[in-house]
Design an enzyme around this catalytic site. Structure first.
Site, PDB file in Angstrom:
ATOM      1  N   ASP A  97     -42.696 -14.715 -20.599  1.00  0.00           N
ATOM      2  CA  ASP A  97     -42.551 -15.893 -19.736  1.00  0.00           C
ATOM      3  C   ASP A  97     -41.148 -16.467 -19.923  1.00  0.00           C
ATOM      4  O   ASP A  97     -40.754 -16.804 -21.055  1.00  0.00           O
ATOM      5  CB  ASP A  97     -43.589 -16.969 -20.107  1.00  0.00           C
ATOM      6  CG  ASP A  97     -45.012 -16.522 -19.790  1.00  0.00           C
ATOM      7  OD1 ASP A  97     -45.178 -15.556 -19.017  1.00  0.00           O
ATOM      8  OD2 ASP A  97     -45.957 -17.142 -20.314  1.00  0.00           O
ATOM      9  N   THR A 116     -65.388 -22.505 -17.948  1.00  0.00           N
ATOM     10  CA  THR A 116     -64.650 -23.505 -18.717  1.00  0.00           C
ATOM     11  C   THR A 116     -64.166 -24.602 -17.778  1.00  0.00           C
ATOM     12  O   THR A 116     -63.808 -24.348 -16.631  1.00  0.00           O
ATOM     13  CB  THR A 116     -63.460 -22.861 -19.455  1.00  0.00           C
ATOM     14  OG1 THR A 116     -62.604 -22.230 -18.507  1.00  0.00           O
ATOM     15  CG2 THR A 116     -63.923 -21.853 -20.482  1.00  0.00           C
ATOM     16  N   ASP A 146     -57.274 -18.500 -22.536  1.00  0.00           N
ATOM     17  CA  ASP A 146     -57.136 -17.229 -23.256  1.00  0.00           C
ATOM     18  C   ASP A 146     -57.656 -17.366 -24.679  1.00  0.00           C
ATOM     19  O   ASP A 146     -58.319 -16.460 -25.205  1.00  0.00           O
ATOM     20  CB  ASP A 146     -55.671 -16.781 -23.261  1.00  0.00           C
ATOM     21  CG  ASP A 146     -55.190 -16.427 -21.863  1.00  0.00           C
ATOM     22  OD1 ASP A 146     -56.020 -15.999 -21.047  1.00  0.00           O
ATOM     23  OD2 ASP A 146     -53.990 -16.596 -21.587  1.00  0.00           O
TER      24      ASP A 146
HETATM   25  P1  ATP Z   1     -55.582 -21.608 -18.558  1.00  0.00           P
HETATM   26  O1  ATP Z   1     -55.581 -20.608 -17.445  1.00  0.00           O
HETATM   27  O2  ATP Z   1     -54.523 -22.668 -18.451  1.00  0.00           O
HETATM   28  O3  ATP Z   1     -55.602 -21.006 -19.926  1.00  0.00           O
HETATM   29  P2  ATP Z   1     -58.378 -22.117 -17.917  1.00  0.00           P
HETATM   30  O4  ATP Z   1     -58.571 -22.805 -16.618  1.00  0.00           O
HETATM   31  O5  ATP Z   1     -58.728 -20.680 -18.018  1.00  0.00           O
HETATM   32  O6  ATP Z   1     -56.918 -22.435 -18.438  1.00  0.00           O
HETATM   33  P3  ATP Z   1     -59.595 -24.368 -19.226  1.00  0.00           P
HETATM   34  O7  ATP Z   1     -60.930 -24.596 -18.638  1.00  0.00           O
HETATM   35  O8  ATP Z   1     -58.482 -25.278 -18.824  1.00  0.00           O
HETATM   36  O9  ATP Z   1     -59.216 -22.829 -19.062  1.00  0.00           O
HETATM   37  O10 ATP Z   1     -59.699 -24.489 -20.823  1.00  0.00           O
HETATM   38  C1  ATP Z   1     -60.475 -23.596 -21.607  1.00  0.00           C
HETATM   39  C2  ATP Z   1     -61.133 -24.352 -22.729  1.00  0.00           C
HETATM   40  O11 ATP Z   1     -60.118 -24.966 -23.525  1.00  0.00           O
HETATM   41  C3  ATP Z   1     -62.024 -25.498 -22.284  1.00  0.00           C
HETATM   42  O12 ATP Z   1     -63.338 -25.053 -22.036  1.00  0.00           O
HETATM   43  C4  ATP Z   1     -61.963 -26.428 -23.496  1.00  0.00           C
HETATM   44  O13 ATP Z   1     -62.874 -25.996 -24.479  1.00  0.00           O
HETATM   45  C5  ATP Z   1     -60.543 -26.215 -24.019  1.00  0.00           C
HETATM   46  N1  ATP Z   1     -59.607 -27.245 -23.507  1.00  0.00           N
HETATM   47  C6  ATP Z   1     -58.741 -27.142 -22.478  1.00  0.00           C
HETATM   48  N2  ATP Z   1     -58.037 -28.278 -22.301  1.00  0.00           N
HETATM   49  C7  ATP Z   1     -58.474 -29.131 -23.257  1.00  0.00           C
HETATM   50  C8  ATP Z   1     -58.152 -30.478 -23.635  1.00  0.00           C
HETATM   51  N3  ATP Z   1     -57.218 -31.196 -22.980  1.00  0.00           N
HETATM   52  N4  ATP Z   1     -58.819 -31.024 -24.669  1.00  0.00           N
HETATM   53  C9  ATP Z   1     -59.764 -30.334 -25.355  1.00  0.00           C
HETATM   54  N5  ATP Z   1     -60.107 -29.056 -25.058  1.00  0.00           N
HETATM   55  C10 ATP Z   1     -59.484 -28.458 -24.029  1.00  0.00           C
END
Ligand code: ATP
Length: 321
Positions: free
Chosen positions: A20, A229, A270
């Site tokens: 990146d 998630t 991830d």
């Molecule tokens: P990305 O593609 O950016 O990695 P994503 O959309 O696949 O994200 P998210 O749902 O944003 O995944 O996050 C995955 C997990 O990380 C969530 O289920 C939660 O457990 C944790 N998480 C993400 N953001 C936070 C936060 N601000 N505070 C606490 N836990 C978080």
């Protein structure tokens, strides 16, 4: 607890490796214009490599399968994997292409990204038929897949994994409509975020209040477990009757997220996937594995960088104790 750390299940991750290139700039140039930006960062990324780093730090004996170009970026990505304890010997180094890159321009809260798949685009089924890779996929306790390499390779990896006894965990990101049945029938756990869940269930958009029903619907239609998630809100999950991965109760279950002070949420998903795969490979129930993965992902957002911010299993266990 320390027994868990001793139990190092075999994990294989098949997917992307990207460098990146993060450019911070106050001004986005117009056509024909040159501007001075503020900062440039080289950060190891790619969903595959991020998940492999997470799985290795969570205590999985992890092998990464993918490809880089024979250039300096490729070398740095391999180093980042091995530094975390993952085996990078099955990342092919290709001479006729470049390492995958994501050029990310960050300006005043806006971001513009150009991805060059490079070597990731050349991960084809034939590469997975090499003896060492077939062995890794068929011997693994869990195989972790995403959608940043060509779909035929993802499908072949899932088939080889299913020929062994591996649990097949598919993180369907980025979203691809109309995933092939040959892939879906091999999958034991699918981990879409909310927008990917909408695509998988054929909706244009998914309202927050409809997520539980969509998770339960997808689990039933795939005959597999589904974990969605929801960023800081945590996760919703459901298991299908008869599937290999079971939850404590029928229907959709909600697991609220942990309240932490977020510094950088890149790679939270991830981290979640890497931790989930290791916990399931150790034989934990879906409820326990989701709790462990949420603890890991919450810790990951408290640190900068996708790969560098991934916690270690001992830190997660201390956080959850
Ligand atoms: P990305 O593609 O950016 O990695 P994503 O959309 O696949 O994200 P998210 O749902 O944003 O995944 O996050 C995955 C997990 O990380 C969530 O289920 C939660 O457990 C944790 N998480 C993400 N953001 C936070 C936060 N601000 N505070 C606490 N836990 C978080």
């Amino acid at each position: 607890m320390s027994d868990d750390i001793q139990n190092k299940p075999l994990i294989a991750v098949v997917g992307s490796l990207n460098m990146d290139l993060v450019v911070k700039t106050d001004i986005i140039p117009e056509e024909g214009e040159t501007v001075s930006g503020e900062e440039l960062h080289y950060l190891a990324g790619g969903k595959g490599a991020n998940q492999a780093v997470a799985a290795a730090r969570m205590g999985g004996q992890t092998t990464m399968i993918g490809a880089v170009g024979s250039d300096g970026f490729g070398e740095r990505l391999l180093h980042s994997l091995t530094e975390s304890g993952a085996d990078a010997s099955q990342v092919r180094i290709l001479d006729d292409t470049v390492t995958g890159t994501a050029s990310i321009w960050l300006s005043k809260g806006d971001n513009r990204i150009i991805v060059i798949p490079g070597a990731n685009g050349q991960v084809l089924p034939a590469m997975l038929e090499e003896a060492d890779t077939v062995k890794s996929l068929t011997a693994a306790a869990a195989v972790l897949l995403q959608l940043e390499i060509p779909l035929p390779a993802v499908t072949r990896a899932a088939q080889l994994a299913a020929e062994g006894s591996a649990l097949v965990v598919l993180n369907p990101a980025p979203a691809v409509p109309g995933l092939p049945q040959e892939l879906l029938r091999c999958v034991d756990v699918v981990t879409p975020n909310r927008s990917e869940l909408a695509v998988l269930t054929g909706r244009d958009e998914l309202r927050p209040e409809d997520v539980d029903a969509a998770v339960a619907e997808l689990a039933a239609s795939l005959g597999a477990a589904v974990v969605t998630t929801l960023g800081p809100e945590g996760a919703v999950y459901a298991a299908a009757p008869g599937g290999r991965v079971q939850a404590g109760r029928a229907g959709a279950c909600r697991a609220p997220g942990y309240a932490v002070s977020a510094v950088d949420t890149t790679g939270a998903g991830d981290c979640f996937n890497g931790a989930l795969a290791v916990a399931l490979a150790r034989g934990e129930t879906l409820d326990a594995a989701v709790g462990f993965a949420m603890g890991a992902a919450a810790l990951s957002v408290t640190k900068l960088g996708a790969q560098s911010g991934m916690p270690f299993a001992s830190e997660v266990q201390a956080f959850l104790a």
